[in-house]
Enzyme design. Structure first.
Site, PDB file in Angstrom:
ATOM      1  N   HIS A  46      38.644  48.197  28.099  1.00  0.00           N
ATOM      2  CA  HIS A  46      39.472  47.029  27.674  1.00  0.00           C
ATOM      3  C   HIS A  46      40.238  47.195  26.172  1.00  0.00           C
ATOM      4  CE1 HIS A  46      40.278  42.672  27.394  1.00  0.00           C
ATOM      5  NE2 HIS A  46      40.280  42.908  26.289  1.00  0.00           N
ATOM      6  N   HIS A  96      48.084  47.087  30.649  1.00  0.00           N
ATOM      7  CA  HIS A  96      48.266  47.375  31.916  1.00  0.00           C
ATOM      8  C   HIS A  96      49.813  47.909  32.096  1.00  0.00           C
ATOM      9  CE1 HIS A  96      48.652  43.163  31.920  1.00  0.00           C
ATOM     10  NE2 HIS A  96      49.742  43.193  32.721  1.00  0.00           N
TER      11      HIS A  96
HETATM   12  P1  AMP Z   1      51.327  40.251  32.467  1.00  0.00           P
HETATM   13  O1  AMP Z   1      52.103  39.204  32.598  1.00  0.00           O
HETATM   14  O2  AMP Z   1      51.964  41.745  32.165  1.00  0.00           O
HETATM   15  O3  AMP Z   1      50.184  40.119  31.805  1.00  0.00           O
HETATM   16  O4  AMP Z   1      50.931  40.496  34.129  1.00  0.00           O
HETATM   17  C1  AMP Z   1      49.796  40.280  34.637  1.00  0.00           C
HETATM   18  C2  AMP Z   1      50.062  40.662  36.289  1.00  0.00           C
HETATM   19  O5  AMP Z   1      48.804  40.721  36.997  1.00  0.00           O
HETATM   20  C3  AMP Z   1      50.826  39.671  36.996  1.00  0.00           C
HETATM   21  O6  AMP Z   1      51.885  40.414  37.416  1.00  0.00           O
HETATM   22  C4  AMP Z   1      49.852  39.329  37.986  1.00  0.00           C
HETATM   23  O7  AMP Z   1      50.471  38.843  39.277  1.00  0.00           O
HETATM   24  C5  AMP Z   1      48.914  40.331  38.127  1.00  0.00           C
HETATM   25  N1  AMP Z   1      47.601  39.969  38.801  1.00  0.00           N
HETATM   26  C6  AMP Z   1      46.755  38.848  38.147  1.00  0.00           C
HETATM   27  N2  AMP Z   1      45.547  39.116  38.826  1.00  0.00           N
HETATM   28  C7  AMP Z   1      45.596  40.104  39.712  1.00  0.00           C
HETATM   29  C8  AMP Z   1      44.528  40.514  40.628  1.00  0.00           C
HETATM   30  N3  AMP Z   1      43.514  39.894  40.814  1.00  0.00           N
HETATM   31  N4  AMP Z   1      45.042  41.605  41.265  1.00  0.00           N
HETATM   32  C9  AMP Z   1      46.249  41.974  41.200  1.00  0.00           C
HETATM   33  N5  AMP Z   1      47.285  41.619  40.400  1.00  0.00           N
HETATM   34  C10 AMP Z   1      46.957  40.577  39.491  1.00  0.00           C
HETATM   35 ZN    ZN Z   2      39.483  44.018  30.065  1.00  0.00          ZN
END
Ligand code: AMP
Ligand code: ZN
Length: 110
Positions: A46, A96
């Site tokens: 994390h 990420h």
């Molecule tokens: P960010 O705005 O960079 O924090 O993007 C977070 C991303 O995570 C978004 O594009 C979401 O669609 C994606 N996301 C959230 N939950 C999940 C999940 N359980 N599995 C796959 N993608 C996810």
């Molecule tokens: Zn985390």
């Protein structure tokens, strides 16, 4: 970290079909893709934000995994973008990398 969805996925508390997984890094398709390839590459530890990313061996691994997926998805000459949202622009506070493609050339601002 408790209540972090990516930590729960990393700990296999939430089932997920991985595009890639090892001890330190995981990758899986974004649930809400903005292109035909939209894969998240994620250190399992994390790390809240890009500015907290200090582990250079994990950074190296993330680079290797992104390069591997770019090749697998045949994006090398079809255009791709690697995006990290940070500083409050991110929705999920667990570092990420978005790999998005295929894409045309970014148009420069006038
Ligand atoms: P960010 O705005 O960079 O924090 O993007 C977070 C991303 O995570 C978004 O594009 C979401 O669609 C994606 N996301 C959230 N939950 C999940 C999940 N359980 N599995 C796959 N993608 C996810
Ligand atoms: Zn985390």
């Amino acid at each position: 970290m408790k209540d972090c969805i990516f930590c729960k996925i990393a700990g296999h508390e939430i089932p997920k079909e991985f595009s890639y997984e090892d001890m330190d890094v995981m990758a899986f398709p974004d649930i809400n893709p903005i292109s035909s390839v939209h894969i998240l590459i994620i250190p399992k530890e994390h790390i809240k934000d890009f500015m907290d990313f200090r582990n250079s061996s994990v950074l190296e691994k993330v680079k290797d995994v992104i390069q591997k997926i770019v090749k697998e998805q045949k994006l090398e000459d079809r255009g791709y973008r690697i995006v990290v949202n940070g500083g409050g622009a991110q929705v999920i506070d667990h570092l990420h990398f978005h790999l998005i493609g295929p894409l045309g050339k970014a148009v420069p601002m006038e």
